[in-house]
Write a protein that holds these residues in place. Structure first.
Motif, PDB file in Angstrom:
ATOM      1  N   HIS A  79       0.822  -1.399  -0.056  1.00 41.41           N
ATOM      2  CA  HIS A  79       0.007  -0.030  -0.026  1.00 41.41           C
ATOM      3  C   HIS A  79       0.942   1.214  -0.138  1.00 41.41           C
ATOM      4  O   HIS A  79       2.116   1.301   0.563  1.00 41.41           O
ATOM      5  CB  HIS A  79      -0.894   0.045   1.239  1.00 41.41           C
ATOM      6  CG  HIS A  79      -2.172  -0.985   1.236  1.00 41.41           C
ATOM      7  ND1 HIS A  79      -1.724  -2.521   1.162  1.00 41.41           N
ATOM      8  CD2 HIS A  79      -3.305  -0.943   1.291  1.00 41.41           C
ATOM      9  CE1 HIS A  79      -2.932  -2.967   1.219  1.00 41.41           C
ATOM     10  NE2 HIS A  79      -3.890  -2.168   1.155  1.00 41.41           N
ATOM     11  N   SER A  80       0.494   2.320  -0.550  1.00 39.41           N
ATOM     12  CA  SER A  80       0.890   3.506  -0.751  1.00 39.41           C
ATOM     13  C   SER A  80       1.080   4.433   0.721  1.00 39.41           C
ATOM     14  O   SER A  80       0.192   3.912   1.592  1.00 39.41           O
ATOM     15  CB  SER A  80       0.421   4.336  -1.619  1.00 39.41           C
ATOM     16  OG  SER A  80      -0.909   5.045  -1.185  1.00 39.41           O
ATOM     17  N   LYS A  81       1.889   5.373   0.945  1.00 38.85           N
ATOM     18  CA  LYS A  81       2.050   6.048   2.179  1.00 38.85           C
ATOM     19  C   LYS A  81       0.570   6.846   2.338  1.00 38.85           C
ATOM     20  O   LYS A  81       0.337   7.051   3.284  1.00 38.85           O
ATOM     21  CB  LYS A  81       3.030   6.925   2.016  1.00 38.85           C
ATOM     22  CG  LYS A  81       4.599   6.357   2.286  1.00 38.85           C
ATOM     23  CD  LYS A  81       5.681   7.247   2.071  1.00 38.85           C
ATOM     24  CE  LYS A  81       7.032   6.894   2.290  1.00 38.85           C
ATOM     25  NZ  LYS A  81       7.346   5.675   1.350  1.00 38.85           N
ATOM     26  N   THR A  82       0.122   7.437   0.985  1.00 41.78           N
ATOM     27  CA  THR A  82      -1.219   8.035   0.993  1.00 41.78           C
ATOM     28  C   THR A  82      -2.319   6.989   1.683  1.00 41.78           C
ATOM     29  O   THR A  82      -3.055   7.302   2.781  1.00 41.78           O
ATOM     30  CB  THR A  82      -1.632   8.414  -0.175  1.00 41.78           C
ATOM     31  OG1 THR A  82      -0.689   9.415  -0.752  1.00 41.78           O
ATOM     32  CG2 THR A  82      -3.078   9.192  -0.131  1.00 41.78           C
ATOM     33  N   ASP A  83      -2.296   5.707   1.465  1.00 38.18           N
ATOM     34  CA  ASP A  83      -3.203   4.707   1.788  1.00 38.18           C
ATOM     35  C   ASP A  83      -3.120   4.759   3.389  1.00 38.18           C
ATOM     36  O   ASP A  83      -4.009   4.689   4.284  1.00 38.18           O
ATOM     37  CB  ASP A  83      -2.850   3.404   1.244  1.00 38.18           C
ATOM     38  CG  ASP A  83      -3.420   3.348  -0.092  1.00 38.18           C
ATOM     39  OD1 ASP A  83      -4.037   4.100  -0.755  1.00 38.18           O
ATOM     40  OD2 ASP A  83      -2.682   2.456  -0.844  1.00 38.18           O
ATOM     41  N   PHE A  84      -1.659   4.675   3.733  1.00 41.52           N
ATOM     42  CA  PHE A  84      -1.465   4.567   5.416  1.00 41.52           C
ATOM     43  C   PHE A  84      -2.044   5.836   6.166  1.00 41.52           C
ATOM     44  O   PHE A  84      -2.674   5.809   7.253  1.00 41.52           O
ATOM     45  CB  PHE A  84      -0.098   4.257   5.660  1.00 41.52           C
ATOM     46  CG  PHE A  84       0.455   2.957   5.730  1.00 41.52           C
ATOM     47  CD1 PHE A  84       0.318   2.331   6.986  1.00 41.52           C
ATOM     48  CD2 PHE A  84       0.606   2.295   4.474  1.00 41.52           C
ATOM     49  CE1 PHE A  84       0.685   1.026   7.086  1.00 41.52           C
ATOM     50  CE2 PHE A  84       1.102   0.815   4.426  1.00 41.52           C
ATOM     51  CZ  PHE A  84       1.229   0.300   5.635  1.00 41.52           C
ATOM     52  N   VAL A  85      -2.039   7.003   5.502  1.00 40.34           N
ATOM     53  CA  VAL A  85      -2.410   8.258   6.161  1.00 40.34           C
ATOM     54  C   VAL A  85      -3.845   8.442   6.119  1.00 40.34           C
ATOM     55  O   VAL A  85      -4.441   8.674   7.181  1.00 40.34           O
ATOM     56  CB  VAL A  85      -1.627   9.548   5.389  1.00 40.34           C
ATOM     57  CG1 VAL A  85      -2.599  10.807   5.887  1.00 40.34           C
ATOM     58  CG2 VAL A  85      -0.204   9.437   5.430  1.00 40.34           C
ATOM     59  N   GLN A  86      -4.416   7.824   5.110  1.00 41.51           N
ATOM     60  CA  GLN A  86      -5.903   8.045   5.160  1.00 41.51           C
ATOM     61  C   GLN A  86      -6.411   6.991   5.915  1.00 41.51           C
ATOM     62  O   GLN A  86      -7.452   7.483   6.653  1.00 41.51           O
ATOM     63  CB  GLN A  86      -6.544   7.633   3.822  1.00 41.51           C
ATOM     64  CG  GLN A  86      -6.246   8.796   2.808  1.00 41.51           C
ATOM     65  CD  GLN A  86      -7.086  10.122   3.028  1.00 41.51           C
ATOM     66  OE1 GLN A  86      -6.399  11.102   3.323  1.00 41.51           O
ATOM     67  NE2 GLN A  86      -8.317   9.818   2.804  1.00 41.51           N
ATOM     68  N   ILE A 153       6.393   3.809   7.541  1.00 44.71           N
ATOM     69  CA  ILE A 153       5.141   4.842   7.420  1.00 44.71           C
ATOM     70  C   ILE A 153       3.873   4.032   8.393  1.00 44.71           C
ATOM     71  O   ILE A 153       3.178   4.782   8.908  1.00 44.71           O
ATOM     72  CB  ILE A 153       4.599   4.713   5.821  1.00 44.71           C
ATOM     73  CG1 ILE A 153       3.244   5.716   5.925  1.00 44.71           C
ATOM     74  CG2 ILE A 153       4.129   3.196   5.502  1.00 44.71           C
ATOM     75  CD1 ILE A 153       3.883   7.161   6.093  1.00 44.71           C
ATOM     76  N   TYR A 154       4.129   2.896   8.579  1.00 47.30           N
ATOM     77  CA  TYR A 154       3.362   2.048   9.747  1.00 47.30           C
ATOM     78  C   TYR A 154       3.560   3.028  11.154  1.00 47.30           C
ATOM     79  O   TYR A 154       2.621   3.458  11.578  1.00 47.30           O
ATOM     80  CB  TYR A 154       3.602   0.612   9.760  1.00 47.30           C
ATOM     81  CG  TYR A 154       2.760  -0.009  10.823  1.00 47.30           C
ATOM     82  CD1 TYR A 154       1.457   0.123  10.838  1.00 47.30           C
ATOM     83  CD2 TYR A 154       3.415  -1.017  11.776  1.00 47.30           C
ATOM     84  CE1 TYR A 154       0.704  -0.529  12.037  1.00 47.30           C
ATOM     85  CE2 TYR A 154       2.580  -1.538  12.540  1.00 47.30           C
ATOM     86  CZ  TYR A 154       1.216  -1.392  12.789  1.00 47.30           C
ATOM     87  OH  TYR A 154       0.563  -2.071  13.826  1.00 47.30           O
ATOM     88  N   GLY A 155       4.802   2.905  11.474  1.00 52.85           N
ATOM     89  CA  GLY A 155       5.092   3.620  12.718  1.00 52.85           C
ATOM     90  C   GLY A 155       4.748   5.136  12.966  1.00 52.85           C
ATOM     91  O   GLY A 155       4.241   5.526  13.647  1.00 52.85           O
ATOM     92  N   VAL A 156       4.791   5.721  11.486  1.00 54.39           N
ATOM     93  CA  VAL A 156       4.729   7.185  11.649  1.00 54.39           C
ATOM     94  C   VAL A 156       3.194   7.376  11.742  1.00 54.39           C
ATOM     95  O   VAL A 156       2.727   8.278  12.550  1.00 54.39           O
ATOM     96  CB  VAL A 156       5.193   7.765  10.195  1.00 54.39           C
ATOM     97  CG1 VAL A 156       4.572   9.171  10.002  1.00 54.39           C
ATOM     98  CG2 VAL A 156       6.878   7.757  10.277  1.00 54.39           C
ATOM     99  N   THR A 157       2.400   6.575  11.008  1.00 54.90           N
ATOM    100  CA  THR A 157       0.880   6.899  10.931  1.00 54.90           C
ATOM    101  C   THR A 157       0.205   6.608  12.465  1.00 54.90           C
ATOM    102  O   THR A 157      -0.511   7.135  12.875  1.00 54.90           O
ATOM    103  CB  THR A 157       0.168   6.367   9.810  1.00 54.90           C
ATOM    104  OG1 THR A 157       0.387   4.771   9.698  1.00 54.90           O
ATOM    105  CG2 THR A 157       0.628   6.866   8.535  1.00 54.90           C
TER     106      THR A 157
END
Length: 356
Positions: A79-86, A153-157
């Motif tokens: 998945h994209s970083k945008t997906d994780f943020v959303q 990105i998992y940890g960031v989000t």
């Protein structure tokens, strides 16, 4: 008899399924939502869809929310970083705003909602690079005050979502409790080196109970404790590590030995008879342990009053008697995987066969 209604997000996932199966017997009426249809999903929809959330809250008027829906570490490669943020940030905010007291919002659509607690399921992976020590260095003792250093990105989000939880709690007074859970999934370890050192998956999972694993039944009990303490007003905000209590001591000598390749000796000294058990089963010890999770805060009387049942010591005792060391609930949930196509250890055998 009145049963509080609990909205469970991510009801098709490991923890979501466990909650949906266990909560009725614990005196709750769970309502499950997920983007995937399943036997434990009441309504299919996205946590980022505010209209969908409004319909769920209006129809069911949940007393509690347990937010387990998320994109996980295994999704980083798919998945994209945008997906994780959303999903992980925007979705969490949408849920919080739907659950928050009506006085905190200008939207009339929130009127009459009285959620008593919001439990956010986070992860010990949020600690990121702070989790482990370099080879040859003492193991790191991980407690709630350790500063996260996200490494993907998992940890960031997930850490950002925790911050959003705190913000809404401060602004609205909604009781919000963050549970940073350690690993409870039944799939094999994703670390090839660890799998190579201890090749038996059950062997490795039992060892992990000493420092980085928790039974899924104990995660469910932690969620129930969080709901109760939040509803009582005893804990209006809190962030807790949820991991099986470690038998290791927080002293320099022990952490030195664990981190520098003498973990097998520490295990042997802690549990008399464990050497015989492992020898009979053909099991091995890990030579080195790089971190130890400390879950004592959640167990304190003035905090969550969590009382985990599936400890490392209990597992060893049951194995010595020839009994099952895992909870019945863990078998009811089973292996679910994270993807619908083969992606390695995180894909179930059935899904792998279907994808071939």
């Amino acid at each position: 008899m009145f049963k509080p209604t609990v909205l469970v997000t991510g009801s098709a996932g490991h923890l979501g399924k466990a909650l949906m199966l266990a909560l009725p017997e614990l005196g709750y009426n769970p309502i499950g939502i997920d983007i995937k249809a399943s036997q434990t999903t009441t309504s299919v929809g996205s946590i980022t869809d505010t209209a969908f959330l409004a319909s769920i809250f209006d129809a069911h008027k949940p007393d509690h929310v347990i937010h387990a829906a998320t994109l996980h570490k295994p999704h980083v490669g798919s998945h994209s970083k945008t997906d994780f943020v959303q999903t992980n940030i925007a979705g969490t905010l949408a849920l919080l705003e739907a659950a928050a007291p009506p006085s905190s919002s200008t939207s009339s659509t929130l009127a009459g909602r009285t959620v008593k607690s919001f439990v956010f399921i986070s992860t010990t992976s949020a600690f990121g690079a702070a989790l482990s020590s370099p080879p040859g260095q003492p193991a790191v003792w991980i407690h709630e005050s350790v500063e996260p250093v996200p490494k993907n990105i998992y940890g960031v989000t997930k850490t950002a979502a925790e911050d959003v939880c705190r913000l809404v709690n401060k602004q609205t007074g909604l009781p919000v409790i963050v549970l940073r859970t350690s690993r409870f999934f039944p799939e094999e370890d994703d670390d090839e080196e660890r799998r190579g050192e201890v090749t038996d998956g059950e062997n490795l999972k039992v060892l992990e109970l000493a420092y980085r694993r928790v039974d899924i039944a104990d995660v469910v009990s932690a969620c129930v404790c969080a709901m109760r303490r939040g509803a009582e007003g005893a804990v209006k905000w809190g962030k807790y590590i949820i991991s099986a209590p470690t038998p290791f001591k927080k002293d320099a000598a022990t952490l030195e030995r664990l981190g520098t390749g003498n973990a097998d000796e520490v295990f042997s000294e802690l549990v008399p008879g464990i050497d015989t058990l492992f020898r009979e089963k053909g099991w091995r010890f890990l030579r080195r342990i790089d971190r130890v999770y400390d879950s004592q805060l959640a167990m304190r009387r003035e905090e969550l009053r969590w009382n985990p049942e599936y400890t490392f010591e209990r597992a060893i005792e049951r194995l010595e008697r020839g009994e099952e060391w895992r909870s019945e609930l863990s078998f009811k949930v089973g292996k679910l995987g994270y993807h619908d196509v083969p992606t390695g250890v995180y894909t179930t055998e059935k899904k792998a066969q279907d994808g071939q």
